[in-house]
Design a protein around this motif. Structure first.
Motif, PDB file in Angstrom:
ATOM      1  N   ASP A   1       0.823  -1.204   0.000  1.00 46.67           N
ATOM      2  CA  ASP A   1       0.000   0.000   0.000  1.00 46.67           C
ATOM      3  C   ASP A   1       0.862   1.262   0.000  1.00 46.67           C
ATOM      4  N   ARG A   2       2.127   1.126  -0.366  1.00 47.99           N
ATOM      5  CA  ARG A   2       3.012   2.294  -0.349  1.00 47.99           C
ATOM      6  C   ARG A   2       2.599   3.335  -1.367  1.00 47.99           C
ATOM      7  N   ILE A   3       1.869   2.937  -2.399  1.00 46.66           N
ATOM      8  CA  ILE A   3       1.482   3.875  -3.445  1.00 46.66           C
ATOM      9  C   ILE A   3       0.187   4.612  -3.119  1.00 46.66           C
ATOM     10  N   LEU A   4      -0.528   4.205  -2.061  1.00 55.38           N
ATOM     11  CA  LEU A   4      -1.826   4.805  -1.748  1.00 55.38           C
ATOM     12  C   LEU A   4      -1.704   6.315  -1.545  1.00 55.38           C
ATOM     13  N   PRO A   5      -2.436   7.125  -2.306  1.00 58.28           N
ATOM     14  CA  PRO A   5      -2.476   8.562  -2.015  1.00 58.28           C
ATOM     15  C   PRO A   5      -3.032   8.809  -0.613  1.00 58.28           C
ATOM     16  N   ALA A   6      -2.565   9.857   0.020  1.00 60.87           N
ATOM     17  CA  ALA A   6      -2.888  10.090   1.426  1.00 60.87           C
ATOM     18  C   ALA A   6      -4.353  10.415   1.641  1.00 60.87           C
ATOM     19  N   ASP A   7      -4.959  11.182   0.736  1.00 55.67           N
ATOM     20  CA  ASP A   7      -6.337  11.615   0.923  1.00 55.67           C
ATOM     21  C   ASP A   7      -6.985  11.821  -0.444  1.00 55.67           C
ATOM     22  N   TYR A   8      -8.222  12.300  -0.434  1.00 55.70           N
ATOM     23  CA  TYR A   8      -8.948  12.435  -1.694  1.00 55.70           C
ATOM     24  C   TYR A   8      -8.269  13.435  -2.626  1.00 55.70           C
ATOM     25  N   ALA A   9      -7.753  14.540  -2.080  1.00 56.03           N
ATOM     26  CA  ALA A   9      -7.063  15.515  -2.919  1.00 56.03           C
ATOM     27  C   ALA A   9      -5.855  14.886  -3.607  1.00 56.03           C
ATOM     28  N   ALA A  10      -5.110  14.084  -2.873  1.00 52.39           N
ATOM     29  CA  ALA A  10      -3.947  13.404  -3.459  1.00 52.39           C
ATOM     30  C   ALA A  10      -4.385  12.372  -4.492  1.00 52.39           C
ATOM     31  N   PHE A  11      -5.513  11.697  -4.231  1.00 48.87           N
ATOM     32  CA  PHE A  11      -6.038  10.741  -5.206  1.00 48.87           C
ATOM     33  C   PHE A  11      -6.428  11.458  -6.497  1.00 48.87           C
ATOM     34  N   THR A  12      -7.061  12.617  -6.370  1.00 48.46           N
ATOM     35  CA  THR A  12      -7.445  13.392  -7.551  1.00 48.46           C
ATOM     36  C   THR A  12      -6.215  13.818  -8.349  1.00 48.46           C
ATOM     37  N   ALA A  13      -5.169  14.247  -7.643  1.00 45.40           N
ATOM     38  CA  ALA A  13      -3.929  14.628  -8.330  1.00 45.40           C
ATOM     39  C   ALA A  13      -3.314  13.423  -9.044  1.00 45.40           C
ATOM     40  N   TYR A  14      -3.319  12.273  -8.376  1.00 46.18           N
ATOM     41  CA  TYR A  14      -2.828  11.033  -8.991  1.00 46.18           C
ATOM     42  C   TYR A  14      -3.638  10.711 -10.242  1.00 46.18           C
ATOM     43  N   TRP A  15      -4.965  10.808 -10.134  1.00 51.47           N
ATOM     44  CA  TRP A  15      -5.850  10.478 -11.262  1.00 51.47           C
ATOM     45  C   TRP A  15      -5.561  11.400 -12.449  1.00 51.47           C
ATOM     46  N   ASP A  16      -5.451  12.685 -12.198  1.00 46.36           N
ATOM     47  CA  ASP A  16      -5.196  13.634 -13.276  1.00 46.36           C
ATOM     48  C   ASP A  16      -3.842  13.356 -13.938  1.00 46.36           C
ATOM     49  N   HIS A  17      -2.849  13.007 -13.127  1.00 46.31           N
ATOM     50  CA  HIS A  17      -1.527  12.680 -13.682  1.00 46.31           C
ATOM     51  C   HIS A  17      -1.616  11.464 -14.607  1.00 46.31           C
ATOM     52  N   MET A  18      -2.338  10.444 -14.181  1.00 41.81           N
ATOM     53  CA  MET A  18      -2.478   9.245 -15.006  1.00 41.81           C
ATOM     54  C   MET A  18      -3.188   9.578 -16.316  1.00 41.81           C
ATOM     55  N   MET A  19      -4.263  10.342 -16.228  1.00 44.87           N
ATOM     56  CA  MET A  19      -5.022  10.676 -17.421  1.00 44.87           C
ATOM     57  C   MET A  19      -4.211  11.532 -18.384  1.00 44.87           C
ATOM     58  N   ASP A  20      -3.451  12.476 -17.851  1.00 45.05           N
ATOM     59  CA  ASP A  20      -2.782  13.459 -18.693  1.00 45.05           C
ATOM     60  C   ASP A  20      -1.449  12.990 -19.263  1.00 45.05           C
ATOM     61  N   THR A  21      -0.741  12.117 -18.539  1.00 49.03           N
ATOM     62  CA  THR A  21       0.633  11.824 -18.949  1.00 49.03           C
ATOM     63  C   THR A  21       0.990  10.342 -19.051  1.00 49.03           C
ATOM     64  N   VAL A  22       0.172   9.442 -18.528  1.00 46.56           N
ATOM     65  CA  VAL A  22       0.574   8.033 -18.458  1.00 46.56           C
ATOM     66  C   VAL A  22      -0.236   7.138 -19.386  1.00 46.56           C
ATOM     67  N   LEU A  23      -1.534   7.304 -19.423  1.00 51.42           N
ATOM     68  CA  LEU A  23      -2.386   6.397 -20.190  1.00 51.42           C
ATOM     69  C   LEU A  23      -2.146   6.529 -21.691  1.00 51.42           C
ATOM     70  N   VAL A  24      -2.359   5.409 -22.388  1.00 48.14           N
ATOM     71  CA  VAL A  24      -2.167   5.361 -23.836  1.00 48.14           C
ATOM     72  C   VAL A  24      -3.347   4.604 -24.462  1.00 48.14           C
ATOM     73  N   PRO A  25      -3.574   4.781 -25.746  1.00 45.21           N
ATOM     74  CA  PRO A  25      -4.639   4.020 -26.420  1.00 45.21           C
ATOM     75  C   PRO A  25      -4.171   2.606 -26.745  1.00 45.21           C
ATOM     76  N   HIS A  26      -3.978   1.788 -25.719  1.00 46.55           N
ATOM     77  CA  HIS A  26      -3.505   0.420 -25.930  1.00 46.55           C
ATOM     78  C   HIS A  26      -4.530  -0.369 -26.740  1.00 46.55           C
ATOM     79  N   ARG A  27      -4.057  -1.312 -27.510  1.00 49.64           N
ATOM     80  CA  ARG A  27      -4.953  -2.064 -28.395  1.00 49.64           C
ATOM     81  C   ARG A  27      -6.045  -2.801 -27.628  1.00 49.64           C
ATOM     82  N   THR A  28      -5.767  -3.197 -26.382  1.00 49.64           N
ATOM     83  CA  THR A  28      -6.793  -3.864 -25.587  1.00 49.64           C
ATOM     84  C   THR A  28      -7.926  -2.910 -25.275  1.00 49.64           C
TER      85      THR A  28
END
Length: 295
Positions: free
Chosen positions: A166-193
């Motif tokens: 659980d070391r990756i767990l964001p501390a609170d909802y604000a941190a979770f939102t920041a994590y989510w935005d980071h994933m959406m904006d810079t990490v996710l890709v249109p993978h064939r699956t």
């Protein structure tokens, strides 16, 4: 840190900050709520937009051969993790399903993937948490900041039931939102699956193996437009753009009117008076019955 022994060694960190996951929790109230069908395959598609996760599904799953079978096999243990007790749930069983899901990433950069890598495993979990937040806020009622914080805190307890780091767990909802935005904006890709998972938006849904061809010929013209509307409307705009899903401003207005109708007090009162078997999945219904609670 991809091996099970490493994950288990870290699984007890910071447990005190998670709220109880029980009949009084908001996750119990909404994760097994059948209005989740209104968001389409949002969590599954977003999961597969993480390259490592999408590749694991492509290499190890029957997703391409029989999508419905994969969903039918995967979801009950996850529901069992949520609606089980702290001492008796399916969490570690879900984790153990993933111990052998590993391999090589394609392409010149290569690299290895493993389903129990904390970054990969948590993203899959995060999409379910976000699905609860999105469904409730879109189709039940607008959530307060306190409710959002509560749902996220309950989701920490849920995640820890898997027995992984659980070391990756964001501390609170604000941190979770920041994590989510980071994933959406810079990490996710249109993978064939992920692309395959939304292909029916333009091509039509493939006939489920359990459905007779003649029956599907009658059902498909009605089912496909509804499925396309819920799928495309239920995706975040950024993901919709990456997956090249067709969507117009007119369709967006229709979707928002559709969602607003579901949020009206009248529709909510009608929903709350339906039998539990109509409102909840069987696992959620049984859990509430065992707890002696009617949400």
């Amino acid at each position: 840190m991809t091996e099970l022994a490493d994950a288990e060694a870290l699984s007890g960190e910071g447990r005190a900050d998670g709220l109880p996951l029980d009949a009084d929790s908001l996750i119990w109230r909404w994760f097994g709520d059948n209005r989740m069908y209104l968001i389409g395959p949002r969590p599954a598609v977003l999961q597969n937009m993480l390259a490592e996760l999408g590749q694991g599904v492509a290499d190890h799953s029957v997703f391409f051969a029989d999508t419905a079978a994969r969903i039918k096999r995967s979801m009950p243990p996850i529901f069992g993790t949520v609606y089980g007790s702290e001492d008796d749930n399916a969490g570690t069983r879900v984790r153990d399903f993933h111990t052998g899901i590993k391999g090589e990433m394609p392409g010149p950069d290569g690299g290895r993937y493993h389903a129990l890598n904390p970054e990969t495993y948590f993203w899959a979990h995060a999409t379910f948490v976000e699905a609860v937040l999105y469904m409730a806020d879109t189709f039940v009622r607008r959530l307060s900041d306190a409710e959002r914080e509560q749902i996220y805190s309950e989701s920490k307890t849920w995640y820890r039931r898997y027995g992984v780091s659980d070391r990756i767990l964001p501390a609170d909802y604000a941190a979770f939102t920041a994590y989510w935005d980071h994933m959406m904006d810079t990490v996710l890709v249109p993978h064939r699956t992920a692309i395959y998972g939304v292909g029916y938006v333009t091509k039509g849904f493939p006939k489920p193996k359990a459905v007779h061809p003649l029956a599907w010929k009658i059902i498909a013209p009605l089912f496909n437009p509804v499925a396309a509307f819920l799928t495309t409307g239920g995706m975040p705009p950024r993901a919709r753009a990456m997956l090249n899903l067709p969507w117009t401003e007119k369709q967006e207005r229709r979707y928002q009117r559709f969602a607003a109708l579901w949020r009206t007090p009248t529709v909510n009162r009608i929903w709350d008076r339906l039998p539990m078997s109509a409102r909840y999945t069987p696992i959620a219904k049984r859990a509430y019955a065992d707890a002696g609670v009617t949400p």
